[in-house]
Scaffold this motif. Structure first.
Motif, mmCIF file in Angstrom:
data_model
loop_
_atom_site.group_PDB
_atom_site.id
_atom_site.type_symbol
_atom_site.label_atom_id
_atom_site.label_comp_id
_atom_site.label_asym_id
_atom_site.label_seq_id
_atom_site.Cartn_x
_atom_site.Cartn_y
_atom_site.Cartn_z
ATOM 1 N N GLU A 78 -8.077 -2.784 -4.932
ATOM 2 C CA GLU A 78 -7.622 -1.986 -6.077
ATOM 3 C C GLU A 78 -7.417 -2.962 -7.221
ATOM 4 O OE1 GLU A 78 -4.445 1.386 -5.870
ATOM 5 O OE2 GLU A 78 -3.397 -0.413 -6.477
ATOM 6 N N HIS A 135 -12.375 0.982 -1.497
ATOM 7 C CA HIS A 135 -11.185 1.501 -2.165
ATOM 8 C C HIS A 135 -11.537 2.572 -3.193
ATOM 9 C CE1 HIS A 135 -7.844 1.914 -4.881
ATOM 10 N NE2 HIS A 135 -7.060 1.390 -3.945
ATOM 11 N N ASP A 152 -9.745 5.210 -0.761
ATOM 12 C CA ASP A 152 -8.307 5.281 -1.023
ATOM 13 C C ASP A 152 -8.005 6.493 -1.916
ATOM 14 O OD1 ASP A 152 -5.861 2.970 -1.083
ATOM 15 O OD2 ASP A 152 -5.748 4.481 -2.668
ATOM 16 N N HIS A 189 -6.311 6.442 -4.396
ATOM 17 C CA HIS A 189 -6.284 5.968 -5.781
ATOM 18 C C HIS A 189 -7.679 5.606 -6.302
ATOM 19 C CE1 HIS A 189 -2.031 5.298 -4.479
ATOM 20 N NE2 HIS A 189 -1.866 5.970 -5.596
ATOM 21 N N HIS A 191 0.281 5.635 1.977
ATOM 22 C CA HIS A 191 -0.946 5.846 2.739
ATOM 23 C C HIS A 191 -0.689 5.718 4.246
ATOM 24 C CE1 HIS A 191 -2.658 5.776 -1.134
ATOM 25 N NE2 HIS A 191 -2.928 4.490 -1.232
ATOM 26 N N HIS A 220 4.323 3.256 -1.697
ATOM 27 C CA HIS A 220 4.283 2.990 -0.258
ATOM 28 C C HIS A 220 5.667 2.739 0.343
ATOM 29 C CE1 HIS A 220 0.150 3.263 -0.849
ATOM 30 N NE2 HIS A 220 -0.142 2.005 -1.090
#
Ligand SMILES: [Zn+2]
Length: 516
Positions: free
Chosen positions: A16, A109, A143, A145, A167, A451
Motif C-alpha cells: 500500500e 494490494h 486489499d 483499500h 482485515h 486494524h
C-alpha cells in the motif's frame, strides 16, 4: 484442465503506497518479506494471510499448489521501479517454469504506486495475462483499500476483496478466490466479473467497516450471494486516499455465474448506495485537533480505570512526534507507552549502550518534514537487542515479526519501544514482546488506522483520534495530488475535519532523503 490433478500457481506482490512519502520501498524491503518454493508453502500455510487461505482450500481439495514468489510489504512509500521490475520478471519467469498450469491465484494490494507507474498491478496483470494467454483462470485477491483500475478487472477472471477493516478476513478472502477457481475448473461455475467505480475516497481512518453506514454497505455485499440467485461473490473496495492515481477511490466488484449483466446490475446498485451515503461516510466528527484530542485523552485517562488509546493516525512511518513530544511535556504524571517507534539510529545507540544505561536521545525528525520535529530527552535503556518473534494477533497470526535492533526506553513515567524495521503496532504483541502490560497504562499511543480496533476497541476506555499535518492527514485537501481526475468526492472541496473550507492546500514541502 489437464487430465491429471489440477496444478495451481500461487503468488503475491503487495504494497500500500503512500505516494507522497519520499522514502521508496526498495528491492531489499520486498526481499525481507519474500518467500519462495517450499518456504512459501510451509511458511504461509495456516497463517492469517491471503496465501494461508489459498493454501488451505487447495490442500483440502488435494490440489497441488505451485509456489511462485510472495512478498507483502504492508504499507509504506512508493515501490521503486527497480523493485517492481524485479518482481514482475520473477513472477513471469516462475510462471513460465511452472507450466503446465490450470490456474493462478494471486494476492495484490491494489494501491501500489511506483514513481513512474500509477497502476503497477494493472501493468503486472497485463504482463502475466499476455504470457499465460486468454484462457488461464487468474483469480486475484485484493486489499479492501485497493484503488482498482478497470484495466485490472479486465485482466483477471475474477477478483475478490477483504470484506472487513481491520482485515481479519485475509485468509478467508484467499479461500473465496481459491474456491471460485476450483469451481470453475470443475465446471460447476462460470465466473463473470463486473467492476463499478465510485468517485469517492475516504481517509483510511473512516474505512473501519464497523462504522455505519459503511457497515450497512458491507452487510449488503455479504448478503448478495444468498439473496440474488446467480451471484457468486461481492466485494466493496474503499480505495486508498494516500496513493496518487487516476483510479483512486471506491469500487464494487461482483462475480456472477455465467452472467456479466447480472454482475453489473448488482454492482451498480451497491455503487449507488455508496454514492448516496457519501457525506455520512466522511466521519469528520471522529477526528479531533492535536490540542483538543490530547487534552481530552489526558482528562479521560485520569478519570478511567482502563487505558485510553490515542491514535496519531496521520503518521505513515511510525515515527511522528506530534503526540509523543506533547505528552512527554504536558502529561509527565501519566504512564504513556508508544510501541514500535521507528528510529534505527536511536535503536542502534541504545543497543550499543546496553540495558541499564542512560542515554541522550533525539527521537524522530529523521524522515519527513511533516513528522513533527525532533524530541530531545534523557532515556534509560530498560532492554536492548534484536527482536524477532512469531505473531499471535488476529491479522499476523503465524507470521515472523522482525523488528531488527530494538530497545525499550523509559523517559520519566513514559516508555517507548524503538525499532529498526518499520512496522505498525496493531495488536497486543507490540506490547507483550517488550514486557509492557496494557492494563497498567494510562495512555497507549498508536499510529494504526483501523486494524488496531480488532484488539483494542473492546479493551480501551476510549479511542481518541487526533489529526496532525502528517502525510496521512484526514484533511485530504492538504495533499498535493497530481494524477487524481476532477470530480472525486470530497477532493474537489476542502471541508475536511478541523479545517476551514477556504484554506489553501499546502505546497509539497522539501523532504529530507529517506532511509527506509
Ligand atoms: Zn488495507
Amino acid at each position: 484442465m489437464t487430465a491429471t490433478a489440477p496444478r495451481i500457481a500461487v503468488g503475491g506482490f503487495a504494497l500500500e503506497s503512500v505516494s507522497f512519502l519520499p522514502q521508496e520501498t526498495g528491492l531489499a524491503d520486498f526481499e525481507s518479506q519474500a518467500c519462495r518454493g517450499r518456504d512459501l508453502i510451509e511458511g504461509l500455510a495456516g497463517t492469517a494471510s491471503v496465501a494461508g487461505g489459498f493454501l488451505e482450500v487447495l490442500s483440502a481439495a488435494q490440489v497441488e499448489a505451485v509456489p511462485l514468489v510472495y512478498s507483502d510489504c504492508s504499507a509504506a512509500g512508493p515501490a521503486s521501479d527497480a523493485a517492481f521490475e524485479h518482481f514482475r520478471e520473477e513472477l513471469q519467469q516462475r510462471l513460465a517454469a511452472a507450466a503446465p498450469l490450470d490456474g493462478l491465484l494471486l494476492f495484490l494490494h491494489g494501491a501500489m504506486t511506483t514513481p513512474t507507474r500509477p497502476d503497477p498491478e494493472g501493468d503486472l496483470l497485463a504482463a502475466l495475462r499476455a504470457q499465460a494467454g486468454p484462457d488461464l483462470p487468474i483469480m486475484v485477491a485484493f486489499d479492501l483499500h485497493a484503488n482498482l483500475s478497470p484495466r485490472c478487472a479486465s485482466l483477471c477472471t475474477a477478483l475478490f476483496g477483504f470484506h472487513f477493516s481491520p482485515h481479519v478476513d485475509m485468509a478467508e478472502t484467499g479461500g473465496r478466490a481459491a474456491r471460485c477457481l476450483l469451481a470453475k475448473l470443475a465446471g460447476r461455475q462460470d465466473p463473470k466479473l463486473a467492476l463499478v467505480k465510485v468517485p469517492l475516497v475516504l481517509p483510511s481512518i473512516f474505512t473501519a467497516t464497523a462504522l455505519a453506514p459503511l457497515s450497512d454497505i458491507v452487510d449488503r455485499s455479504l448478503a448478495l450471494p444468498a439473496e440474488v440467485s446467480g451471484v457468486i461473490d461481492a466485494s466493496v473496495f474503499c480505495g486508498f486516499a494516500y496513493a496518487d492515481t487516476p483510479d483512486i477511490g471506491f469500487s464494487v466488484a461482483v462475480v456472477a455465474d455465467g452472467d456479466r449483466d447480472l454482475a453489473r446490475r448488482e454492482a451498480d446498485k451497491l455503487a449507488a448506495m455508496i454514492w448516496q451515503q457519501r457525506d455520512a461516510l466522511l466521519h469528520a466528527e471522529l477526528v479531533q485537533s492535536l490540542e483538543d484530542g490530547l487534552r481530552s485523552a489526558q482528562d479521560l485517562a485520569l478519570r478511567s480505570d482502563r487505558p485510553v488509546v490515542v491514535l496519531e493516525h496521520a503518521d505513515r512511518l511510525n515515527n511522528s512526534t506530534w503526540c509523543l513530544g506533547r505528552l512527554l511535556k504536558d502529561a509527565p504524571e501519566l504512564s504513556v507507552h508508544c510501541p514500535y517507534f521507528w528510529d534505527p539510529e536511536t535503536a542502534a545507540r541504545a543497543v550499543a549502550a546496553g540495558s541499564g544505561a542512560r542515554i541522550s536521545v533525539e527521537l524522530g525528525d529523521k524522515t519527513a518534514v511533516r513528522s513533527g520535529g525532533a524530541v530531545s530527552a534523557e532515556a534509560e535503556v530498560l532492554w536492548a537487542g534484536e527482536k524477532r518473534f512469531l505473531g499471535r494477533g488476529p491479522m499476523r497470526r503465524g507470521r515472523q515479526i522482525d523488528l531488527g535492533p530494538s530497545a525499550l526506553l523509559r523517559i520519566g513515567r513514559h516508555t517507548l519501544s524503538v525499532v529498526s524495521l518499520c512496522t505498525s503496532a496493531i495488536d497486543l504483541d507490540a506490547l507483550e514482546a517488550f514486557g509492557i502490560d496494557f492494563a497498567e497504562l494510562d495512555i497507549l499511543l498508536l499510529r494504526s488506522k483501523t486494524h488496531f480496533r480488532a484488539v483494542y476497541e473492546p479493551l480501551a476506555a476510549a479511542i481518541v483520534i487526533v489529526d496532525t499535518p502528517d502525510w496521512g492527514t484526514a484533511n485530504l485537501s492538504r495533499l498535493p495530488y497530481r494524477l487524481v481526475p476532477p470530480g472525486v468526492y470530497p477532493l474537489a472541496r476542502s471541508a475536511a475535519p478541523g479545517q476551514t473550507a477556504d484554506e489553501p492546500p499546502l505546497e509539497p514541502p522539501q523532504e529530507k532523503t529517506g532511509n527506509a
